[in-house]
Design an enzyme around this catalytic site. Structure first.
Site, PDB file in Angstrom:
ATOM      1  N   LYS A 177       0.829  -1.202   0.000  1.00 21.48           N
ATOM      2  CA  LYS A 177       0.000   0.000   0.000  1.00 21.48           C
ATOM      3  C   LYS A 177       0.869   1.261   0.000  1.00 21.48           C
ATOM      4  O   LYS A 177       1.937   1.290   0.617  1.00 21.48           O
ATOM      5  CB  LYS A 177      -0.925  -0.012   1.217  1.00 21.48           C
ATOM      6  CG  LYS A 177      -1.919  -1.181   1.198  1.00 21.48           C
ATOM      7  CD  LYS A 177      -2.733  -1.269   2.470  1.00 21.48           C
ATOM      8  CE  LYS A 177      -1.875  -1.619   3.665  1.00 21.48           C
ATOM      9  NZ  LYS A 177      -2.691  -1.907   4.875  1.00 21.48           N
ATOM     10  N   THR A 211      -6.756   8.756   9.796  1.00 21.04           N
ATOM     11  CA  THR A 211      -6.590   7.544   8.987  1.00 21.04           C
ATOM     12  C   THR A 211      -6.494   6.285   9.843  1.00 21.04           C
ATOM     13  O   THR A 211      -6.049   5.240   9.370  1.00 21.04           O
ATOM     14  CB  THR A 211      -5.334   7.664   8.106  1.00 21.04           C
ATOM     15  OG1 THR A 211      -4.206   7.990   8.943  1.00 21.04           O
ATOM     16  CG2 THR A 211      -5.502   8.747   7.053  1.00 21.04           C
ATOM     17  N   GLY A 213      -7.344   2.929  11.302  1.00 20.20           N
ATOM     18  CA  GLY A 213      -8.166   1.828  10.815  1.00 20.20           C
ATOM     19  C   GLY A 213      -8.156   1.641   9.315  1.00 20.20           C
ATOM     20  O   GLY A 213      -8.898   0.803   8.785  1.00 20.20           O
ATOM     21  N   THR A 214      -7.276   2.369   8.612  1.00 16.50           N
ATOM     22  CA  THR A 214      -7.237   2.275   7.145  1.00 16.50           C
ATOM     23  C   THR A 214      -6.938   0.855   6.685  1.00 16.50           C
ATOM     24  O   THR A 214      -7.646   0.288   5.841  1.00 16.50           O
ATOM     25  CB  THR A 214      -6.170   3.241   6.584  1.00 16.50           C
ATOM     26  OG1 THR A 214      -6.473   4.564   7.001  1.00 16.50           O
ATOM     27  CG2 THR A 214      -6.144   3.189   5.073  1.00 16.50           C
ATOM     28  N   GLY A 215      -5.874   0.269   7.226  1.00 17.32           N
ATOM     29  CA  GLY A 215      -5.486  -1.076   6.800  1.00 17.32           C
ATOM     30  C   GLY A 215      -6.515  -2.125   7.156  1.00 17.32           C
ATOM     31  O   GLY A 215      -6.758  -3.064   6.388  1.00 17.32           O
ATOM     32  N   CYS A 216      -7.149  -1.963   8.314  1.00 18.90           N
ATOM     33  CA  CYS A 216      -8.182  -2.916   8.741  1.00 18.90           C
ATOM     34  C   CYS A 216      -9.362  -2.895   7.773  1.00 18.90           C
ATOM     35  O   CYS A 216      -9.826  -3.951   7.311  1.00 18.90           O
ATOM     36  CB  CYS A 216      -8.665  -2.579  10.148  1.00 18.90           C
ATOM     37  SG  CYS A 216      -7.377  -2.530  11.397  1.00 18.90           S
TER      38      CYS A 216
END
Length: 436
Positions: A177, A211, A213-216
């Site tokens: 990412k 941002t 919690g973006t990856g979750c």
């Protein structure tokens, strides 16, 4: 008749602040129309500023949770998040092998605050036991650097890292990412191990610190797509769209990194539909009076907004001019016809008082304005400037002076009467009552 619902499982930790972990995952599953289930791996005392404490769940309990839902409800796809120790990773790998559902691995190593969420001695277990089971693995730049040993400064470095992770640990697809890189766009590098192909996911970089919690949410969205039977690539593309929207409409909560908003995926459409219905009802109420409301410049009309956080975007002001209503165009066609003045007034109004959601503008018609304002609680405001600042300042001054929000603001310098309220039907009712 039995209905088959897509079902996704998150194997991850609990963020007590609600922004990441299983809470973000379940929001994402729900937003995408997937039934969500949980196998809890850890409880964290966490907020937007950082992680205060961590309590791991016993590996046997984690395994039991997965078995319980898989043997009864079924799992169409799953994702992993926080797996903080080698024993937890070994247990998760064992139960995933047993059931064989498609797996998305988000190799969580640190919270958004920088606090560690995985023990250093667990890195080798992650590489050896968990990542090889993944259909898709979604490291950010620091995680990809830890997994690959490659220092990532640009897209070429990201490609090298993605390929190395795929070749050494054998997941089907690796997504490095691009959120930690720089540039006007956020670019994710996607590598397919079976054919050696690289693809890219591009989106405008959004200037926000919220941002968490973006990856979750991104990995959960991929798992949700897989659970619905979508191809891996289609799942990944849709996940990029969802997370871009979730960042755009992120929530300014707490004193640190606020959470992204995966519920925007459905809320934005739902609120817009409600606004259009409200506007249609309001127009029906005043249709017989529209002709006398039209000003020569075509400024007048009615507007309603979506609630925070969605109103930050001018495109989420739903407006229509009196002229278009008089011409008989369907409400769903003309809801973007409102001029710049209506939109600016609406945005300024909401920034001054978030409970106000709609306004009705009568512009330049002195006799009509005099008649209406005398029947309403109207605050006279004599100043000049941009419409956004005018209505914002006028509302603030009115509340200080009157102790309440008035029915209307009369901006005397440009002879605009702005009737304000909590819905389009509410402001239309005020107009009709004043005329009658």
């Amino acid at each position: 008749m039995a209905v088959k619902l897509p079902k996704a499982l998150t194997i991850a930790g609990l963020d007590s602040g609600g922004g990441a972990g299983i809470t973000a995952d379940l929001k994402t599953f729900h937003a995408m129309g997937v039934y969500g289930m949980v196998a809890l791996t850890a409880v964290t005392a966490q907020n937007t500023l950082g992680v205060k404490a961590v309590q791991e769940v016993d590996p046997s309990i984690i395994e039991a949770q997965v078995n319980a839902v898989a043997e009864d409800i079924g799992v169409d796809a799953a994702k992993t998040g926080m797996l903080s120790s080698s024993p937890i990773m070994e247990s998760v790998a064992k139960v995933i092998k047993r059931w064989g559902f498609p797996l998305v691995v988000d190799p969580v190593m640190y919270a958004k605050s920088g606090d560690p969420l995985m023990r250093q001695d667990a890195m080798e277990t992650l590489r050896r036991a968990v990542i090889p089971l993944a259909k898709v693995v979604t490291p950010n730049v620091p995680e990809a650097e830890s997994l690959s040993g490659v220092s990532i400064r640009n897209l070429d470095d990201a490609r090298i890292a993605a390929k190395r992770i795929a070749e050494e640990f054998h997941p089907e697809i690796v997504i490095v990412k691009g959120g930690h890189l720089t540039g006007a766009e956020s670019i994710d590098v996607v590598y397919f191990r079976d054919n050696g192909e690289f693809r890219e996911l591009r989106a405008p970089r959004i200037n926000t610190g919220n941002t968490h919690g973006t990856g979750c949410s991104f990995s959960a969205a991929i798992a949700a797509g897989l659970a619905k039977g979508m191809s891996a690539w289609d799942s990944i593309k849709q996940a990029k769209e969802l997370i871009t929207m979730a960042i755009q409409y992120s929530l300014p909560l707490g004193h640190g990194h606020g959470p992204v908003n995966p519920m925007s995926w459905i809320e934005l459409r739902a609120y817009r539909y409600d606004a259009i219905v409200d506007l249609g009802n309001a127009v029906s109420m005043i249709k017989g009076k529209v002709r006398e409301l039209i000003d020569p410049q075509g400024n007048g009309g009615i507007a309603t907004t979506l609630p925070p956080p969605y109103v930050v975007n001018p495109s989420n002001v739903i407006s229509v001019t009196w002229r278009d209503i008089e011409e008989g165009l369907p409400i769903n066609v003309v809801t973007r016809s409102g001029g710049n003045r209506l939109v600016k007034y609406a945005l300024g109004m909401v920034s001054g008082n978030s409970r106000l959601r709609a306004l009705l503008l009568i512009s330049g018609l002195s006799n009509l304005i005099s008649r209406i304002k005398n029947a309403l609680t109207t605050y006279e405001y004599d100043s000049s400037g941009d419409e956004y600042r005018l209505i914002n300042s006028a509302l603030n001054e009115a509340v200080r002076s009157l102790g309440k929000v008035p029915d209307a603001i009369h901006l005397t310098s440009i002879n605009d009467l702005v009737i304000v309220g909590e819905s389009a039907t509410a402001v239309s009712s005020k107009l009709m009552n004043s005329l009658n």
